[in-house]
Design an enzyme around this catalytic site. Sequence first.
Site, PDB file in Angstrom:
ATOM      1  N   CYS A  82      -2.405  -2.500   3.889  1.00  0.00           N
ATOM      2  CA  CYS A  82      -3.055  -1.634   2.895  1.00  0.00           C
ATOM      3  C   CYS A  82      -3.178  -0.242   3.511  1.00  0.00           C
ATOM      4  CB  CYS A  82      -4.439  -2.205   2.590  1.00  0.00           C
ATOM      5  SG  CYS A  82      -5.445  -1.183   1.497  1.00  0.00           S
TER       6      CYS A  82
ATOM      7  N   CYS B  13       1.444   3.202  -1.085  1.00  0.00           N
ATOM      8  CA  CYS B  13       0.437   2.151  -1.309  1.00  0.00           C
ATOM      9  C   CYS B  13       1.227   0.858  -1.405  1.00  0.00           C
ATOM     10  CB  CYS B  13      -0.315   2.417  -2.609  1.00  0.00           C
ATOM     11  SG  CYS B  13      -1.256   1.006  -3.241  1.00  0.00           S
TER      12      CYS B  13
HETATM   13  N1  DGL Z   1      -2.647  -1.741  -1.547  1.00  0.00           N
HETATM   14  C1  DGL Z   1      -3.525  -0.732  -1.182  1.00  0.00           C
HETATM   15  C2  DGL Z   1      -2.894   0.408  -0.403  1.00  0.00           C
HETATM   16  O1  DGL Z   1      -1.883   0.242   0.175  1.00  0.00           O
HETATM   17  C3  DGL Z   1      -4.607  -0.302  -1.969  1.00  0.00           C
HETATM   18  C4  DGL Z   1      -4.985  -0.134  -3.291  1.00  0.00           C
HETATM   19  C5  DGL Z   1      -6.486   0.050  -3.373  1.00  0.00           C
HETATM   20  O2  DGL Z   1      -7.140  -0.963  -3.235  1.00  0.00           O
HETATM   21  O3  DGL Z   1      -6.915   1.169  -3.592  1.00  0.00           O
HETATM   22  O4  DGL Z   1      -3.405   1.485  -0.364  1.00  0.00           O
END
Ligand code: DGL
Length: 265
Positions: free
Chosen positions: A75, A185
């Site tokens: 993430c 993301c």
């Molecule tokens: N998958 C996440 C990232 O790479 C996050 C999305 C979130 O929860 O804001 O930032």
Amino acid sequence: MAASDAPIGLFDSGLGGLSVLREVRTALPAEHLLYYADSAFCPYGARPPSEIRARCQLIAAALLDRGAKALIVACNTASSVALAQLRQVTGVPVVGLVPAVKPAVALSRAGRVAVLATPRTADGALLGSVVAAHAGGAEVTILPAPGLADLVESGQTAGPAVEALLRRLLEAPLRSGVDTVVLGCTHYPFVRPVVEAVVGPRVAVIDSGEAIARRTASVLADQGGLRSGTTPGHLALFTSGVPATVGAVASTLLGESVRPSFLPL
Ligand code: DGL
């Protein structure tokens, strides 16, 4: 159990990190994997850094309790606020994500790159420092994309809502000559086909998943920590959300049936 037979732990605010898990499985098919989707707290992008750090600590502890030999913070948002702290407290290798600005700048012929990211990553010091370190003479435009991770999290990886949002975000950068788009993301690789359709064949679209899988492989190899043999590793999923709902979307994203266990933290 040999230490190298221990699992690799991955986590995300929700299911976006499965795009990283997919790459890790391709690169390291023998590894056992534990994945935690913090779906009850998703998206992280809208939460204060102190809360994200506290969630990351709890999740890391739960994965370490289950024997994780390494952690992947799958993430960008969590990596941008919690990585340094996790590295201090866990005692195992911790691999984190940053948007793929460096390879994007190297790839861009026009020297114009756009980075799609959650609002929290877009504002964060980590992305700012990555851009400062690697932009060189290139123009790097950060595009906060509120709502895009939520669409993926609800299982919408295509369709009018996803397309309209991406068109609105990318229209101006494309007009100004951007030729490389970074998916900043881990949810966004699941909408890659729509991004590619919106930007057209002359614009490159890149993410960090493969590089993270390679990095994990090299960190474990350096420690003699890779699992040997050819039997495929197991995958276990945990979530703070509703297992049936999370399982349905996870199965669609992975293209195989998975059943997460409920693990409130
Ligand atoms: N998958 C996440 C990232 O790479 C996050 C999305 C979130 O929860 O804001 O930032």
